[in-house]
Motif scaffolding. Structure first.
Motif, PDB file in Angstrom:
ATOM      1  N   UNK A 267       0.834  -1.204   0.000  1.00  7.35           N
ATOM      2  CA  UNK A 267       0.000   0.000   0.000  1.00  7.35           C
ATOM      3  C   UNK A 267       0.866   1.250   0.000  1.00  7.35           C
ATOM      4  N   UNK A 268       1.933   1.249   0.781  1.00  6.60           N
ATOM      5  CA  UNK A 268       2.820   2.413   0.825  1.00  6.60           C
ATOM      6  C   UNK A 268       3.524   2.652  -0.512  1.00  6.60           C
ATOM      7  N   UNK A 269       3.882   1.570  -1.208  1.00  8.68           N
ATOM      8  CA  UNK A 269       4.551   1.744  -2.498  1.00  8.68           C
ATOM      9  C   UNK A 269       3.594   2.270  -3.565  1.00  8.68           C
ATOM     10  N   UNK A 270       2.347   1.905  -3.493  1.00  3.88           N
ATOM     11  CA  UNK A 270       1.365   2.382  -4.466  1.00  3.88           C
ATOM     12  C   UNK A 270       0.965   3.825  -4.159  1.00  3.88           C
ATOM     13  N   UNK A 271       1.105   4.236  -2.894  1.00  3.05           N
ATOM     14  CA  UNK A 271       0.794   5.611  -2.501  1.00  3.05           C
ATOM     15  C   UNK A 271       1.870   6.541  -3.058  1.00  3.05           C
ATOM     16  N   UNK A 272       1.454   7.621  -3.741  1.00  6.06           N
ATOM     17  CA  UNK A 272       2.459   8.533  -4.301  1.00  6.06           C
ATOM     18  C   UNK A 272       3.278   9.217  -3.203  1.00  6.06           C
ATOM     19  N   UNK A 273       4.562   9.257  -3.382  1.00  4.19           N
ATOM     20  CA  UNK A 273       5.438   9.936  -2.437  1.00  4.19           C
ATOM     21  C   UNK A 273       6.772   9.248  -2.329  1.00  4.19           C
ATOM     22  N   UNK A 274       7.743   9.972  -1.851  1.00  4.48           N
ATOM     23  CA  UNK A 274       9.108   9.461  -1.742  1.00  4.48           C
ATOM     24  C   UNK A 274       9.294   8.702  -0.435  1.00  4.48           C
ATOM     25  N   UNK A 275       8.886   9.294   0.652  1.00  2.27           N
ATOM     26  CA  UNK A 275       9.042   8.686   1.972  1.00  2.27           C
ATOM     27  C   UNK A 275       8.259   7.375   2.065  1.00  2.27           C
TER      28      UNK A 275
ATOM     29  N   UNK B 210       7.437   5.487  -0.404  1.00  4.62           N
ATOM     30  CA  UNK B 210       8.080   4.512  -1.288  1.00  4.62           C
ATOM     31  C   UNK B 210       9.272   3.845  -0.607  1.00  4.62           C
ATOM     32  N   UNK B 211      10.058   4.620   0.107  1.00  3.57           N
ATOM     33  CA  UNK B 211      11.233   4.061   0.795  1.00  3.57           C
ATOM     34  C   UNK B 211      10.791   3.079   1.879  1.00  3.57           C
ATOM     35  N   UNK B 212       9.814   3.464   2.686  1.00  2.00           N
ATOM     36  CA  UNK B 212       9.331   2.579   3.749  1.00  2.00           C
ATOM     37  C   UNK B 212       8.649   1.353   3.146  1.00  2.00           C
ATOM     38  N   UNK B 213       7.838   1.565   2.103  1.00  2.00           N
ATOM     39  CA  UNK B 213       7.155   0.447   1.455  1.00  2.00           C
ATOM     40  C   UNK B 213       8.126  -0.548   0.855  1.00  2.00           C
ATOM     41  N   UNK B 214       9.157  -0.057   0.188  1.00  2.18           N
ATOM     42  CA  UNK B 214      10.163  -0.945  -0.393  1.00  2.18           C
ATOM     43  C   UNK B 214      10.889  -1.730   0.695  1.00  2.18           C
ATOM     44  N   UNK B 215      11.189  -1.067   1.791  1.00  2.00           N
ATOM     45  CA  UNK B 215      11.855  -1.757   2.905  1.00  2.00           C
ATOM     46  C   UNK B 215      10.982  -2.879   3.454  1.00  2.00           C
TER      47      UNK B 215
END
Length: 170
Positions: A91-99, A101-106
């Motif tokens: 969900x975090x990776x699909x949500x637009x944003x840099x921060x 994306x980093x947390x979602x990828x982790x």
């Protein structure tokens, strides 16, 4: 006491939903200033697509491992918490944003997801124990008969007696 904890939790959540979008907006503006508008939009869309693909792949992998473990009568190595973290990461990776994306990828990378789960598990268990000690957690028992009321909340510290039958696999 429970009301104060609830209002504190709501305040923290409101702060989170206010601060994170502002930080995301700031980061996107800074990156947009550096890269330009369309490259920034492309990066945001690319991370969303890669995130969706990675979340789907990791989700299938985790479900397959759960099925294999349960098929041989073992508990899955990566428990429910790992699955929840995987969902949150997607969900975090699909949500637009840099921060995000980093947390979602982790959270989608197995090594970091397991480390986060190991860090979270004792905190969740301690919070559940405090809730049980305070009597603020209720257990709902589910009854058996057709047409019966199956959602009866158990009172605090009430024992729920359950009968079971051993079933031979063969």
């Amino acid at each position: 006491m429970a009301c104060r904890a609830y209002s504190t939790g709501v305040a923290k959540l409101a702060l989170l939903f206010t601060v994170v979008p502002l930080v995301e907006l700031y980061l996107l503006l800074v990156i947009g200033d550096f890269l330009g508008f369309w490259p920034t939009v492309s990066v945001v869309l690319a991370t969303a697509l890669v995130g969706a693909w990675l979340a789907k792949r990791e989700g299938r992998r985790v479900l397959d491992r759960w099925r294999q473990s349960l098929g041989v009568g073992r508990m899955p190595e990566e428990g429910v918490l790992g699955g929840v973290l995987l969902l949150v990461g997607g969900v975090l990776l699909v949500t637009p944003g840099v921060l995000t994306d980093v947390v979602g990828l982790a959270l989608l990378v197995p090594f970091t997801r397991l480390r986060v789960a190991d860090w979270l598990r004792p905190r969740i268990e301690a919070r559940l124990q405090r809730g049980m000690d305070a009597g603020s957690i209720q257990v709902v028992s589910v009854g058996g008969g057709f047409g019966e009321d199956v959602s009866r909340p158990a009172g605090p510290r009430q024992v729920i007696d359950v009968e079971g039958t051993e079933v031979d696999r063969d």
